[in-house]
Design an enzyme around this catalytic site. Structure first.
Site, PDB file in Angstrom:
ATOM      1  N   THR A 157       1.069  -0.833  -0.013  1.00 28.26           N
ATOM      2  CA  THR A 157      -0.124  -0.428   0.339  1.00 28.26           C
ATOM      3  C   THR A 157       0.723   1.408  -0.193  1.00 28.26           C
ATOM      4  OG1 THR A 157      -1.955  -1.284   0.742  1.00 28.26           O
ATOM      5  CG2 THR A 157      -1.702   0.625   1.197  1.00 28.26           C
ATOM      6  N   THR A 212      -2.003 -11.007  -1.867  1.00 35.10           N
ATOM      7  CA  THR A 212      -0.576 -11.738  -1.058  1.00 35.10           C
ATOM      8  C   THR A 212      -0.784 -12.924  -1.816  1.00 35.10           C
ATOM      9  OG1 THR A 212      -2.921 -12.206  -0.230  1.00 35.10           O
ATOM     10  CG2 THR A 212      -1.553 -10.285   1.083  1.00 35.10           C
TER      11      THR A 212
END
Length: 356
Positions: A77, A170
């Protein structure tokens, strides 16, 4: 509830869990580096991304679409926000689970400004219809909006301004190849080395106005499981301990004492990790043992053991997954100070572990 949600919830309750809770998100917003020069670690990714962004700026064009993969808490992020800052563009943040229909994605895409960065977290959890719409949007900057139903339905083409999609995942293996192929730049985020985490801890301590010694930072970094998010979380808990129990200065002794209170050991294992290892070693002689049996032994759900505890234990070389079940490694016996059955002084079976 999807099993990903179960694992994230369980991980979020742990001091060494990699999922971000609200406190983490608030602190991370204050600690985030603002450009690539401030970003610590991920040297190859930073170098490659810097070239991509510099070239785009020199051409006066939007940057290529970027896919960032890796474990939670490694800075995906943060990098997306840095990409927007480096390109001088606004950023729109959303997530795969929030986009369940193609119309949800069409609404977001149609409101983008030229050059805007769209950050799509957990992109692998986006719905299939939205995913297929994204193919055309990424490649041709166009989407077809379906109006009406049945034989009378009409596809209306909607032109989009050039934008940069930054996808984070992920689980890169769950992305379909057509989607992966549309990203111009793909990077995998690696776990951090202790020396890099020391720098992260020092920087965060400075921003939080916390006095910390080099040895104290090293102690926190060594227990942070290679993850900056965990390092920052441990720093905050050690800071609390230092303020209440000491003079506010974080030394190695203070850090070790604080993390002992929070049950985080020298390798970053917490209560759940040690419970899994202790059950495997003491109850089952080191294995092999089935996952469901192991989960019952520690009083946790099967998915919690598999998704929350095991990945780190496997990465640390303390546990192995085999076709016959879970097996402890010699390192696990050594870490808990136990002697394997069959070793000198270790006995020959499970009963010997209990002194029988």
């Amino acid at each position: 509830m999807n099993w990903d949600d179960t694992a994230d919830t369980a991980a979020g309750e742990r001091l060494v869990g990699s999922a971000a809770d609200r406190e983490d998100q608030a602190v991370e917003a204050a600690l985030r580096p603002k450009d690539l020069g401030e970003f610590i670690g991920q040297e190859k990714v930073r170098e490659q991304l810097d070239l991509v962004l510099r070239a785009a700026r020199a051409r006066g064009a939007t940057a290529d679409h970027v896919l960032l993969s890796g474990a939670p808490g490694l800075g995906k992020t943060t990098l997306s926000m840095i990409i927007a800052a480096e390109m001088g563009a606004p950023i729109r943040i959303t997530s795969g689970p929030a986009i369940q229909h193609a119309g949800d994605l069409a609404a977001i895409l149609s409101s983008l400004q030229e050059g805007e960065v769209l950050f799509l977290d957990e992109i692998h959890r986006m719905s299939r219809p939205a995913e297929e719409m994204l193919y055309m949007a990424m490649e041709d900057f166009r989407v077809d909006v379906i109006v009406g139903k049945g034989p009378g339905a009409t596809a209306i083409p909607l032109e989009l301004p050039p934008f940069t999609l930054v996808g984070a995942t992920t689980r890169a293996g769950l992305l379909p190849p057509p989607l992966r192929d549309r990203f111009g730049f793909t990077a995998h985020m690696e776990f951090y080395e202790p020396a890099e985490l020391e720098r992260v801890v020092h920087r965060s301590a400075s921003l939080l106005d916390v006095e910390i010694e080099t040895e104290g930072a090293a102690e926190i970094a060594g227990r942070s499981r290679g993850t900056p998010r965990i390092a920052n979380r441990l720093l905050r808990r050690v800071r609390d301990y230092a303020q209440v129990k000491a003079d506010g200065i974080i030394t190695r002794e203070i850090a070790a004492a604080a993390l002992a209170v929070y049950e985080v050991d020298t390798r970053g294992l917490d209560r759940l990790d040690r419970a899994v290892l202790q059950a495997l070693l003491k109850l089952f002689g080191g294995g092999p043992v089935g996952l469901s049996t192991l989960a019952v032994a520690v009083g946790e759900e099967r998915e919690t053991v598999e998704e929350v505890a095991e990945p780190f234990l496997v990465r640390e070389g303390l546990l192995a997954r085999t076709p016959r079940g879970r097996v402890a490694t010699p390192a696990a016996w050594a870490h808990l100070g136990l002697t394997p059955p069959g070793a000198p002084g270790g006995g020959n079976g499970q009963q010997d572990l209990f002194g029988a």
